[in-house]
Each structure stands twice: as C-alpha cells, then as structure tokens.
Design an enzyme around this catalytic site. Structure first.
Site, PDB file in Angstrom:
ATOM      1  N   CYS A 158       1.107  -0.757   0.434  1.00 48.55           N
ATOM      2  CA  CYS A 158      -0.026   0.047  -0.332  1.00 48.55           C
ATOM      3  C   CYS A 158       0.874   1.564   0.025  1.00 48.55           C
ATOM      4  CB  CYS A 158      -1.079   0.015   1.454  1.00 48.55           C
ATOM      5  SG  CYS A 158      -2.479   0.963   0.575  1.00 48.55           S
ATOM      6  N   HIS A 210      -3.805  -5.382   0.305  1.00 50.23           N
ATOM      7  CA  HIS A 210      -3.117  -5.657   1.517  1.00 50.23           C
ATOM      8  C   HIS A 210      -2.680  -7.368   1.873  1.00 50.23           C
ATOM      9  CE1 HIS A 210      -2.709  -1.968   3.715  1.00 50.23           C
ATOM     10  NE2 HIS A 210      -3.766  -1.678   2.575  1.00 50.23           N
TER      11      HIS A 210
END
Length: 348
Positions: free
Chosen positions: A162, A275
């Site tokens: 991320c 994620h």
C-alpha cells in the site's frame, strides 16, 4: 446322483474359499507395516540445507502515529512524529511464514536503525499515510541500502504494501507527483493478471490453478488507498517500467484501473497496492475477505516472503538478536469500535 450333488456343493465352496484367500492376500499386501522407532535402522534426520537460513528475521519499519484510529483519547498522538507503530497484522504475516520480527523504529538515530538492519534478512514497508518528511527519507535510505546489499551478492528481499508500494514508486521514478487519485478505501477486489504475465518466481507461482482463477474473478483481496498509479502512467516512466514487471491490475469503485502488484526484474522486491496481511488478521471492516480462499492468499504471501528471506545468508548470533525482537514490546488492542487496526505495537 452323488457325483452331481458333490459337484453342486463342492464347487461353490471351493470358489468361496479361493475368493476369501484372494481378499486376505490383497488385504495383506495393502496393510502398512508399522515399525517402532527401535526397529528402524537409520534414524538420522536429513541435514538442513546450508544454503538456506532456517531462522530468518524480518525487519518491519514503524510508521508515524499510533495506528489506533478509534481511540479518542489518543487522537493527539495519532500524528505525533515522536510516536510510531506497527500494525500487528504485519508481524503476524511474517510469523505465519516462519520468521521472527525486529521493529525498525523510523525516528531513532540512523546509526541504531542501520545496526538493526544488519540483523535482519528482509524488510517490510507497511501501509499508512506518511509520504514526506523524515519517514519518506528513511524509507529511501533503507531501500538504497537494500539495493546495495543485493548488488554485493546478498539476497535481501523487500515487501512493500500500500503506502510502501506508493513510496517505492516515487523513489524509483524520481517523481514525488507520480501518484494519482483512486477511489479504493476499504474495498474488496479481484486481481487481473496482465496478458502473458510471467508468474514464475513470484508469489503467484505458489497458487493452485484454482486459486489463480478465483483471485481474478472473486474479491479475495482488500484495497484501502486513495492513491495509486495507472498502467499508462507506470509504463510512461522509464525508471519504473525498467525496474518492475507489472503482474496484476485492479479497478477502483469507479471502474478506474490501477497497477496492483509489481515485482522487480532484477531484485527480490515485491510491491502490493493491496493488503495481503489483512485477510487472516484484521476484522475492522466488513469489506475484508475472510473466506478460505482469501486466507490461502494471506498464507501464500507469508510463505513467499519468508522463503525469500531464507535465501539470505546473514546469520547474526542469537545473543545479538534477542534484545531487539518484537517480543520485547507489548500489544495494544484497539478493535472495540471495529475500525482501524485491531492490534498495534506502539513505540514512544
């Protein structure tokens, strides 16, 4: 008459006996012989592969703030640059793969931080919000050191997730303005493999054909970001396109496509806009996938990370490592309101 009766009685009996003997013989053949340990002549375990590090350690860089977004009395600390945290899900990801963790505290003196870097076999750059200032500078310093290590012949992997994906893109492209806006805050999605994507040697090589298909059709990963890079922007950057392969793309809530997984062409560096740590270890959003397939994604991600770290031949002494391990710090639970990270390690 007697002979006829004899035949009529004896032959069926004979056939039955033969059949029973065949069944017994087959059962005997298929019966596994179980030996006691004392009956086994060679009880020597195979020697470990000297080329693999069976006790790998992952360094995780802390992020500014406390990471407990639902704790009102901690609100003033959330953006306090003297405080930092690691969401426990990143630690659990490394531990699931069979590694231990050393926190790399981003705002401690450089000398101490880089001493710790010499104790680890790979690094995770986590998600978060900090894209400038000291945090950006430290990520850049660590990444440059990692490249030096690999160029010197040490296999030293990086997992960037991320925010980590975004900062590496900024560092490698030499452009602070390369990121674009996307609408993917708390959004489950699939991953679309680019045409002729070469997954050999990547995380996805570990996936079964069934899981590879499912991850491209089902929402098995969590996206949680406001920024990203479109494939066109990525390919238009000579630095990025020469450093990384694009493996997957994804679409945001508005149907806009961004690059979601990349792998370095030369170095053991993998970056995810999504994620991989959340599926198995975070519960603060109904968007986080928790199906068996989604959990497999997390487990494969963990195993791949640590398998890369095992290739590192950096093997510090047991005594050097102990006082730096994450076990020396306590967890803070913050999942009461179902928002943010469920648990975090906070460093003050």
């Amino acid at each position: 008459m007697w002979r006829r009766c004899c035949y009529s009685i004896c032959i069926p009996i004979l056939i039955s006996l033969l059949s029973n003997n065949l069944i017994i013989a087959k059962a005997t053949e298929s019966t596994q012989v179980i030996l006691l340990p004392s009956q086994i002549e060679d009880r020597t375990c195979s020697a470990p592969d000297p080329n693999l590090n069976e006790k790998p350690i992952i360094g995780i860089l802390t992020h500014p703030g406390i990471g407990t977004f639902d704790a009102a009395h901690h609100h003033s600390m959330r953006y306090d640059k003297n405080v930092s945290y690691i969401a426990a899900s990143y630690v659990k990801l490394a531990e699931t793969g069979g590694a231990r963790v050393i926190p790399l505290i981003y705002n401690e003196p450089d000398e101490r931080l880089f001493q710790k870097l010499e104790l680890v076999n790979g690094v995770i750059f986590t998600g978060g919000w900090a894209k400038e200032g000291l945090y950006y500078d430290i990520v850049e310093k660590i990444f440059n050191k990692v490249i030096e290590k690999n160029d010197a012949g040490e296999h030293f992997p990086v997992y960037a997730m991320c925010l980590g994906f975004e900062i590496l893109s900024m560092i490698i492209s030499h452009r602070r303005d390369i990121l674009e806006r996307f609408n993917s805050v708390y959004y489950a999605s699939s991953l679309q493999f680019i045409e002729n994507a070469n997954i050999e040697g990547t995380l996805f090589q570990r996936f079964s054909p069934e899981l590879l298909k499912k991850i491209s059709t089902d929402c098995l990963v969590l996206q949680n970001h406001q920024f990203g890079i479109s494939p066109d922007t990525f390919q238009a950057s000579p630095s990025l396109s020469s450093f990384f392969y694009i493996l997957t793309t994804s679409a945001d809530k508005d149907g806009k496509t961004y690059v979601s997984t990349i792998r370095s062409k030369r170095y053991p560096v993998t970056a995810f806009q999504w994620h991989p740590e959340k599926n198995a270890f975070e519960w603060g959003s109904s968007e986080i996938p928790h199906s068996e397939d989604a959990i497999q994604v997390t487990q494969h991600a963990a195993n791949y990370l640590v398998s890369e770290a095992r290739k590192s031949l950096n093997r510090p002494s047991h005594e050097e490592v102990l006082s730096h391990l994450i076990y020396n710090y306590k967890l803070t639970y913050s999942g009461y309101r179902g928002r943010g990270n469920d648990e975090a390690y906070i460093f003050t």
